[in-house]
Structure formats: C-alpha cells, structure tokens
Motif scaffolding. Structure first.
Motif, short mmCIF file in Angstrom:
data_model
loop_
_atom_site.label_atom_id
_atom_site.label_comp_id
_atom_site.label_asym_id
_atom_site.label_seq_id
_atom_site.Cartn_x
_atom_site.Cartn_y
_atom_site.Cartn_z
N ALA A 30 0.83 -1.20 0.00
CA ALA A 30 0.00 0.00 0.00
C ALA A 30 0.87 1.25 0.00
O ALA A 30 0.59 2.22 -0.72
CB ALA A 30 -0.93 -0.01 1.21
N ARG A 31 1.92 1.25 0.80
CA ARG A 31 2.83 2.39 0.82
C ARG A 31 3.47 2.60 -0.54
O ARG A 31 3.55 3.73 -1.04
CB ARG A 31 3.90 2.19 1.88
N MET A 32 3.91 1.51 -1.16
CA MET A 32 4.57 1.60 -2.46
C MET A 32 3.64 2.22 -3.50
O MET A 32 4.03 3.10 -4.27
CB MET A 32 5.03 0.22 -2.93
N LEU A 33 2.40 1.79 -3.53
CA LEU A 33 1.46 2.28 -4.53
C LEU A 33 1.06 3.73 -4.29
O LEU A 33 0.63 4.42 -5.22
CB LEU A 33 0.23 1.38 -4.58
N ALA A 34 1.18 4.19 -3.06
CA ALA A 34 0.83 5.58 -2.75
C ALA A 34 1.96 6.55 -3.02
O ALA A 34 1.75 7.77 -3.01
CB ALA A 34 0.40 5.69 -1.29
N MET A 35 3.16 6.05 -3.29
CA MET A 35 4.34 6.92 -3.42
C MET A 35 4.37 7.66 -4.76
O MET A 35 3.81 7.19 -5.75
CB MET A 35 5.61 6.08 -3.31
N PRO A 36 5.07 8.78 -4.81
CA PRO A 36 5.44 9.34 -6.11
C PRO A 36 6.38 8.36 -6.82
O PRO A 36 7.23 7.73 -6.19
CB PRO A 36 6.18 10.63 -5.74
N HIS B 140 1.66 7.81 -18.73
CA HIS B 140 0.52 7.44 -19.57
C HIS B 140 -0.76 7.99 -18.95
O HIS B 140 -1.78 8.10 -19.63
CB HIS B 140 0.43 5.93 -19.73
N SER B 141 -0.72 8.30 -17.67
CA SER B 141 -1.80 9.05 -17.02
C SER B 141 -1.42 10.53 -17.07
O SER B 141 -0.54 10.93 -17.81
CB SER B 141 -1.97 8.57 -15.57
N ASP B 142 -2.09 11.34 -16.26
CA ASP B 142 -1.70 12.75 -16.19
C ASP B 142 -0.92 13.04 -14.91
O ASP B 142 -0.89 14.18 -14.46
CB ASP B 142 -2.94 13.65 -16.29
N LEU B 143 -0.27 12.02 -14.35
CA LEU B 143 0.47 12.20 -13.11
C LEU B 143 1.97 12.24 -13.39
O LEU B 143 2.53 11.33 -14.01
CB LEU B 143 0.17 11.05 -12.14
N GLY B 144 2.59 13.29 -12.92
CA GLY B 144 4.02 13.43 -13.09
C GLY B 144 4.81 12.58 -12.11
O GLY B 144 4.24 11.97 -11.18
N PRO B 145 6.12 12.53 -12.24
CA PRO B 145 6.93 11.63 -11.41
C PRO B 145 6.94 11.98 -9.94
O PRO B 145 7.27 11.14 -9.11
CB PRO B 145 8.34 11.77 -12.03
N ASP B 146 6.56 13.21 -9.58
CA ASP B 146 6.56 13.60 -8.17
C ASP B 146 5.15 13.68 -7.58
O ASP B 146 4.97 14.16 -6.45
CB ASP B 146 7.27 14.95 -8.01
N ALA B 147 4.16 13.19 -8.32
CA ALA B 147 2.78 13.23 -7.84
C ALA B 147 2.49 12.05 -6.93
O ALA B 147 2.86 10.91 -7.23
CB ALA B 147 1.80 13.22 -9.02
N THR B 148 1.82 12.31 -5.83
CA THR B 148 1.41 11.23 -4.93
C THR B 148 0.53 10.24 -5.68
O THR B 148 -0.39 10.62 -6.40
CB THR B 148 0.62 11.81 -3.74
N SER C 118 1.43 8.31 -8.14
CA SER C 118 1.83 8.01 -9.52
C SER C 118 2.48 6.63 -9.64
O SER C 118 2.52 6.06 -10.73
CB SER C 118 2.78 9.09 -10.06
N SER C 119 2.93 6.08 -8.53
CA SER C 119 3.51 4.73 -8.56
C SER C 119 2.49 3.68 -8.95
O SER C 119 2.85 2.65 -9.52
CB SER C 119 4.11 4.37 -7.20
N GLY D 10 -11.13 12.23 -17.06
CA GLY D 10 -10.93 12.97 -15.82
C GLY D 10 -9.58 12.64 -15.22
O GLY D 10 -9.02 11.57 -15.48
N THR D 11 -9.04 13.54 -14.44
CA THR D 11 -7.72 13.33 -13.88
C THR D 11 -7.62 12.03 -13.08
O THR D 11 -8.58 11.59 -12.45
CB THR D 11 -7.29 14.51 -12.99
N ALA D 12 -6.43 11.44 -13.12
CA ALA D 12 -6.15 10.23 -12.33
C ALA D 12 -5.59 10.58 -10.95
O ALA D 12 -5.22 9.68 -10.20
CB ALA D 12 -5.16 9.34 -13.07
N ALA D 13 -5.53 11.86 -10.62
CA ALA D 13 -5.00 12.26 -9.32
C ALA D 13 -5.88 11.72 -8.20
O ALA D 13 -7.09 11.49 -8.37
CB ALA D 13 -4.91 13.78 -9.23
N LEU D 14 -5.27 11.53 -7.03
CA LEU D 14 -5.94 10.85 -5.92
C LEU D 14 -7.23 11.54 -5.51
O LEU D 14 -8.19 10.88 -5.10
CB LEU D 14 -4.98 10.78 -4.72
N HIS D 15 -7.29 12.88 -5.63
CA HIS D 15 -8.49 13.59 -5.19
C HIS D 15 -9.69 13.32 -6.09
O HIS D 15 -10.81 13.76 -5.78
CB HIS D 15 -8.24 15.10 -5.11
N GLN D 16 -9.50 12.59 -7.20
CA GLN D 16 -10.62 12.24 -8.07
C GLN D 16 -10.58 10.76 -8.44
O GLN D 16 -10.87 10.38 -9.56
CB GLN D 16 -10.59 13.12 -9.33
#
Length: 545
Positions: A183-189, A213-221, A223-224, A469-475
C-alpha cells in the motif's frame, strides 16, 4: 423518426416509440461491455451511439493513405489482456486476435541509450542491469511480487468500491506487513519509488515513463500505481494490439452483443434522460423519439455530460451539481499519425524492436515536462509516447512500410489554431529526428489531431482529455467523479454511470461498464428493492437538500 414530443415531466405511462429492458447511451467500449453483460442476463438491450462508429476511442481508420490502418485514439491494451471483464467475454470467439512487437517498450534517453522492457524477463533484467548491475535482481524480485498479487490486486482495482472480496483475497496472499508495504509503495510518487528501489536510470525511467501514460508526473502522490502497474503488465503480458487495428476489439464486442439479440444504433444521439418520481424511465433521442427502459438506463458518457446536459437540473441534488463544478479533466492531447515509407531509422537499433517508445527525457526532463503542464504552459520539450504499429502488427500497412504515431500532453484550455498546431507537431517530429536521422524523409503523409479535433471526432474526449478525468488521488475511488460512493449508482434510481468518469477510471479494461451492469442487475434481482432503498439512503446522506 416522427414529431418531437414534450419530454419535460414524463410519467410512468408515457407513450414510447420503443420499449426495452435497458438503454445504453454510448457505444464506447464500456457501453458495449455493459450491454453484453446485460444481454447475457437475458435483458433486451438497445445501445444508442451519437457518432457513426462503435468503439468510442477504440477505433481504426485509414487516416493518411489507403492501406495504412491507423488507431485513431487508443492503441495498446495491456489492461484489456488481463481484465477479468474483457477475458470473461471470450472475444477471441468473435474475431479478436492479439499481436505483439518483438519488444514491449523502449525509453530512449537524450544520449540514445535505451531501457528496454520485454516479455522475456531475462532480457529486461539484462537491459536494466546495463544501467546498474544491482538492478537486475531487484527487478526480478519486483516481478515475483507482481506474480503473487496480480489476480487479487487487479480484481481490487477494477471492482466496485469497496472491493471487499478482492481485498480479502489479497490479504490472504500477503502478510499484514507485506500488505502495508505494498500500500505504501502504490501511494508513493513514482520518482521516489524508483530512487528507493533502483540504483540506475534504466528501471527508474521505465517506471516514471509509464506513470506518464496518465496525467500524473513523477513527483505526484500515487503516480507509482500507474508506473508500477503498467511496467509489470508489460513484463507479464506485453502491450498487445488487436490484429488489423484497435477497432478489432470494438468490432468483437459489437459482434458478440448482436449474437445475444441486442441492438446497436449509430448516428443516433441521446438528448435527454427521462426521469419521473426519482427514477430513470428511458431516453429521448435527437429526433424526438422516446425509448422506454423497463429496468435501467446506463450512460457511457462523461459525468459532466450526463449531469449537465442529459438531465434537467431540478432532477438532481444541488450539492451534486455544486460538487461537479470541481470536476477536473486530465491533460489535453496532441496526436500525429504517420504513413512512413519504411521503419523508423533509429540510431539505437534496439529501439526499432519496441512497439511503444518513450522519447526522450531523463528523470529531470520528465519532472520539467510535468511541472510545465501543471502550471498551464505548453511544454518546451514534451515527452512523446510513440507507437510503431506495423512493427507490432504487420497487417497495418503495405510490406516494407510503417504506420506510426506519437502523442503528448498539453494543458487544458490552450487555444490551438492550425498554424500553432503545425509548429508544435514539427517540434515533435524534430524530437524523433534527432534519435532517428532520416525519419522526416520517410514521412509519406501525416495526420494531426489537436485537442479540439479529438473532442469533435469523439465527444467523450472533452478538450482532448483521454482518461475521462484526472487520475489524481483527489478524483479517484470514492471521489470519482465527485465525492460519493465510488460506485456506478447515481442519485436517480435505475440510472448508472458507465464511463471512464466513474471508478476505476480510464484505460480499456471495461470495468466502469461492467460495474454499471452489475449494479443494474443487482437493483432488479431478488433483493433489488432492498438494494434500491440502500442506494437511495446513501445518496440522501451524501446530498441532503
């Protein structure tokens, strides 16, 4: 089709031009998946599609010259190959054939070195070890972990939220400590994950490039999730394509559906979902015809389209409409398709074996590219995702030639006239040319789609957003498309959201459509009345008036 009828407040006794058990709005792959599952349950299903084509963003056309078959939008389908939903439909019986490139993916660095991902584990290990000898064994351990968790993990990711059974299976596979670390690994940037696991840039770039391939950059929470998932899928099943073009997947879904007696009608747009007494009764099409749905209406359209355009506002909770104001699209897209006189002449010949190519950033370059997107700037040095389609499937173009494409993300809201778009695509071609001298001389013809073109050609790709829609965690999860249940059910009884705007989001895995179909079947099953009361109570708590 007849004279348009008043559709402001239909009653349960409304006169209908057609009556079916379920109407599915949209013949994208999610709509076709949902329709197939309902038809398998014996329902009478009608699918209505606004465009002349089935498949939505899963479509093939001769965009440049006769004999050159281009995937208009999406192209490679690792999640289709492993999705329990897609696999359960046995589409190979209906004409689907998968094809693979000799190598899965190459990430090309500015100095022409390349990290190559293969379905052959030892070949991938050799590639990442060339960047640092310590990384091969780490990669092997990561793949061993993937093999252990992939089935329950994929079930958990693609099931309706919360995925109780899949999560329980996953916990039976792992110890508590292992589950927490996963779970920690998948939540990491993804950059932090790469730095923590690996010593060289090869493996790190495979992870980070796949995250984009999503809209998440390498430092986004978070994105792993995408970087690790797509990389392990590539190692496991590759990035396959349907023989003859992406449209082969959509055609197989449509063919299967028709063998079940369902109907698919293209060039027939739905303009309104008919609601009375808090329940969806059917739809009205662009010609004014009314179609009654005895059991359900399923919408394979973006959430804003459903709630703002197809339903009158007074039928919806005001809080839902307010929350929808915060719905965030993913980045826009610029895509160019090429008909080439021959394969791309890469300086590093190993790159020519890969179906998918990432060009040409190191980790700092990926971070800059992502930061520019986040700040609304058109990237100066965009990361390209490039597909070598004839290399992957020889049926795509005449012998000796190549069909290829490249796309990159750009910010939403930018105005693109034809001259600005042309100059930007020239810049994309220059990036390819510096790693493949002579590339531009092999271009017979090119076809360009800017964000507005994508939206016009496929209305679900709003503003050129390809993931619904964005793949960011808030959505994601219970926040998709707005804070709620993370399920296909809507505040209107018997109306279900079946598009990538619903959990679990974009990519061609069919889960949003399957989840909507399962919800519709549950609502009308033996415990359907209780299910309906439960959903109404939940939505009343979420959207008090």
């Amino acid at each position: 089709m007849g004279t348009p009828k008043a559709v402001g407040d239909p009653g349960s006794d409304m006169a209908a031009d057609d009556t079916v058990d379920a109407v599915v709005i949209g013949a994208g792959h999610n709509g076709l998946v949902a329709a197939n599952l309902l038809a398998d349950a014996g329902w009478d299903v009608l699918v209505l599609e606004a465009t002349p084509y089935v498949g939505g963003a899963v479509r093939t056309a001769e965009l440049t010259e006769p004999g050159f078959r281009h995937d208009v939008f999406s192209a490679f389908y690792p999640l289709s190959a492993v999705s329990p939903v897609i696999r359960g439909l046995t589409l190979e019986r209906y004409g689907l054939r998968w094809r693979h490139a000799p190598a899965v993916l190459a990430h090309v660095l500015p100095d022409d070195r390349a990290a190559l991902l293969h379905r052959d584990l030892e070949a991938t290990i050799a590639s990442v070890s060339a960047f640092d000898a310590r990384d091969g064994e780490v990669w092997r351990n990561q793949f061993d972990q993937w093999q252990r968790v992939k089935e329950p993990l994929l079930d958990a990711l693609l099931s309706p939220f919360p995925p109780v059974r899949a999560a329980a299976r996953l916990l039976r596979t792992l110890t508590v400590a292992e589950a927490l670390r996963l779970a920690r690994m998948l939540a990491m940037p993804v950059r932090a994950l790469g730095t923590e696991l690996y010593h060289g840039d090869g493996a790190r770039l495979l992870l980070a490039g796949n995250a984009l391939h999503s809209d998440l950059g390498p430092d986004a929470t978070g994105s792993s999730v995408f970087g690790w998932l797509l990389t392990m899928l590539g190692q496991d099943v590759g990035f396959p394509v349907p023989e003859g073009g992406a449209g082969g997947l959509a055609d197989a879904l449509a063919t299967r559906l028709k063998t079940r007696g369902a109907r698919v009608e293209c060039s027939r747009a739905v303009t309104r979902v008919l609601v009375a007494g808090g329940r969806a009764l059917g739809v009205c099409d662009e010609h004014g015809s009314l179609i009654r749905a005895r059991r359900a209406v399923l919408a394979d359209v973006p959430a804003p389209t459903l709630y703002r355009e197809l339903i009158t506002p007074e039928r919806l909770p005001s809080r839902l409409l307010s929350d929808l104001e915060g719905f965030q699209w993913d980045d826009a897209t610029v895509k160019v398709d090429w008909a080439l006189s021959g394969p791309i002449p890469w300086s590093n010949p190993e790159v020519g074996r890969a179906g998918t190519v990432h060009l040409d950033s190191d980790l700092e370059g990926l971070a800059r590219y992502s930061a520019e997107l986040s700040s609304g700037q058109v990237p100066v040095e965009p990361m390209l995702i490039l597909g070598q389609m004839t290399t992957t499937d020889t049926t795509r173009s005449p012998e000796g030639t190549e069909v290829a494409w490249a796309y990159t993300h750009v910010p939403q809201g930018v105005e693109w006239d034809r001259d600005r778009l042309r100059r930007f695509v020239d810049r994309m071609e220059h990036i390819v040319e510096r790693h493949a001298p002579g590339f531009t001389g092999r271009i017979r013809r090119r076809h360009v789609l800017g964000p507005a073109d994508m939206h016009r050609w496929q209305p679900s790709l709003v503003g050129g957003a390809i993931n619904g829609g964005t793949a960011a965690l808030h959505q994601q999860l219970i926040f998709r498309p707005v804070p709620g249940l993370g399920r296909a059910d809507t505040p209107i009884d018997r109306l279900y959201l079946a598009s990538a705007s619903a959990h679990p989001g974009g990519a061609v895995h069919g889960a949003p459509g399957a989840n909507a179909a399962k919800a519709a079947l549950a609502r009308t099953g033996l415990a359907g009345a209780a299910y309906g009361r439960l959903m109404r109570s939940a939505h009343a708590a979420l959207y008090p008036e």
